[in-house]
Enzyme design. Sequence first.
Site, PDB file in Angstrom:
ATOM      1  N   GLY A  10       0.849  -1.187   0.000  1.00  0.00           N
ATOM      2  CA  GLY A  10       0.000   0.000   0.000  1.00  0.00           C
ATOM      3  C   GLY A  10       0.880   1.230   0.000  1.00  0.00           C
ATOM      4  O   GLY A  10       1.566   1.502   0.983  1.00  0.00           O
ATOM      5  N   ALA A  11       0.890   1.953  -1.126  1.00  0.00           N
ATOM      6  CA  ALA A  11       1.785   3.111  -1.263  1.00  0.00           C
ATOM      7  C   ALA A  11       1.057   4.439  -1.123  1.00  0.00           C
ATOM      8  O   ALA A  11       1.474   5.452  -1.661  1.00  0.00           O
ATOM      9  CB  ALA A  11       2.503   3.052  -2.618  1.00  0.00           C
ATOM     10  N   ASP A  34       2.069  -1.347  -4.574  1.00  0.00           N
ATOM     11  CA  ASP A  34       0.645  -1.025  -4.668  1.00  0.00           C
ATOM     12  C   ASP A  34       0.047  -1.838  -5.812  1.00  0.00           C
ATOM     13  O   ASP A  34       0.757  -2.563  -6.515  1.00  0.00           O
ATOM     14  CB  ASP A  34       0.426   0.481  -4.868  1.00  0.00           C
ATOM     15  CG  ASP A  34      -0.845   0.959  -4.162  1.00  0.00           C
ATOM     16  OD1 ASP A  34      -1.919   0.354  -4.400  1.00  0.00           O
ATOM     17  OD2 ASP A  34      -0.782   1.936  -3.382  1.00  0.00           O
ATOM     18  N   VAL A 121      -2.054  -2.806   9.419  1.00  0.00           N
ATOM     19  CA  VAL A 121      -2.460  -1.453   9.815  1.00  0.00           C
ATOM     20  C   VAL A 121      -3.885  -1.147   9.345  1.00  0.00           C
ATOM     21  O   VAL A 121      -4.561  -0.293   9.888  1.00  0.00           O
ATOM     22  CB  VAL A 121      -1.496  -0.392   9.220  1.00  0.00           C
ATOM     23  CG1 VAL A 121      -1.765   0.981   9.806  1.00  0.00           C
ATOM     24  CG2 VAL A 121      -0.053  -0.797   9.437  1.00  0.00           C
ATOM     25  N   HIS A 178      -9.124  -1.521  18.793  1.00  0.00           N
ATOM     26  CA  HIS A 178      -8.734  -0.222  18.240  1.00  0.00           C
ATOM     27  C   HIS A 178     -10.005   0.512  17.826  1.00  0.00           C
ATOM     28  O   HIS A 178     -10.563   0.264  16.772  1.00  0.00           O
ATOM     29  CB  HIS A 178      -7.826  -0.433  17.032  1.00  0.00           C
ATOM     30  CG  HIS A 178      -7.353   0.842  16.390  1.00  0.00           C
ATOM     31  ND1 HIS A 178      -6.823   1.891  17.101  1.00  0.00           N
ATOM     32  CD2 HIS A 178      -7.348   1.232  15.089  1.00  0.00           C
ATOM     33  CE1 HIS A 178      -6.483   2.865  16.267  1.00  0.00           C
ATOM     34  NE2 HIS A 178      -6.803   2.486  15.043  1.00  0.00           N
TER      35      HIS A 178
END
Length: 315
Positions: A10-11, A34, A121, A178
């Site tokens: 993931g960029a 990506d 993430v 979270h």
Amino acid sequence: MRRAKISIIGAGNVGATCAHWCAAAELGDIVLLDIPQTETMPAGKALDLMQASPIMGYDANVTGTTDYADTADSDVIVVTAGIPRKPGMSRDDLLATNAKIITSVGSEIKKTSPNAVVIVVSNPLDAMVQQMWKVTGFDKSKVCGQAGVLDTARYRTFLAMELGVSIEDISALLMGGHGDTMVPIPSCTSVGGIPVTQLIDAGRLEEIVDRTRKGGAEIVSLLKTGSAYYAPSAACAQMVEAIVKDKKRLIPVAALCESEYGVGGYYVGVPVIMGKEGVEKIIELKLTDTETSAFENSVNAVKTLVASMNELLSA
């Protein structure tokens, strides 16, 4: 000696900024990946980071790609892939779309980097890391989620702002899922060694905790066209550093708890020892009755989220 290989899937803002932090700290050589639809974008960001290195004085190779073959045999993989939150959108709204993305990413990681430590993430975090572990089939120590480091950083920031002290003097811990059910642990929160409860009254402390819970949404509402990325990516970089340098950091992360805390097989935020093997040990704290109740409530919210994800994926 071989440098660590760090791949970031993931960029976007979080992924590219994580690459920036990792390169600047010379944690290893970095691959920024990506989807093919992004064409040469990852290569452009990677080249830009490389051209910054003579100015800032760091030595790290950064490669941009859309081919998972370039990530092969990574030591650490940070997964930021997924759609970001927009104003008015909760982390849970992302559930169906991002669960499918994580399934695809996990399948590729399993094939190309079977010995990597994977840091997830993507949101909603606790469900996404559970799915990553399921798809890869990796040992539970090798798959974890980044949330606790970020949540604790936000909490420490707000406490420092409230008291007018250096953030270096704030030591804090948050546990649980979270999101809105995250659990502050007052008995593990201090300012220069002084318990925070001696410096901030209970009512005001709860207001600060509530702001921490909504910390991501607050930034989304301010940015209007995206979500937080400086602090989340810095939190990722701290976890990467703990792994590649085998630092044995005691930090809160989303880890698979089985007998620990009576959770029974779910990923949830807990304090762990993090080193080269990933989550090397889960630290079990003696929580107060109030903390225990709040933690159980948070775990139940995670269980509900995972059940919803599994239902959506099986539909």
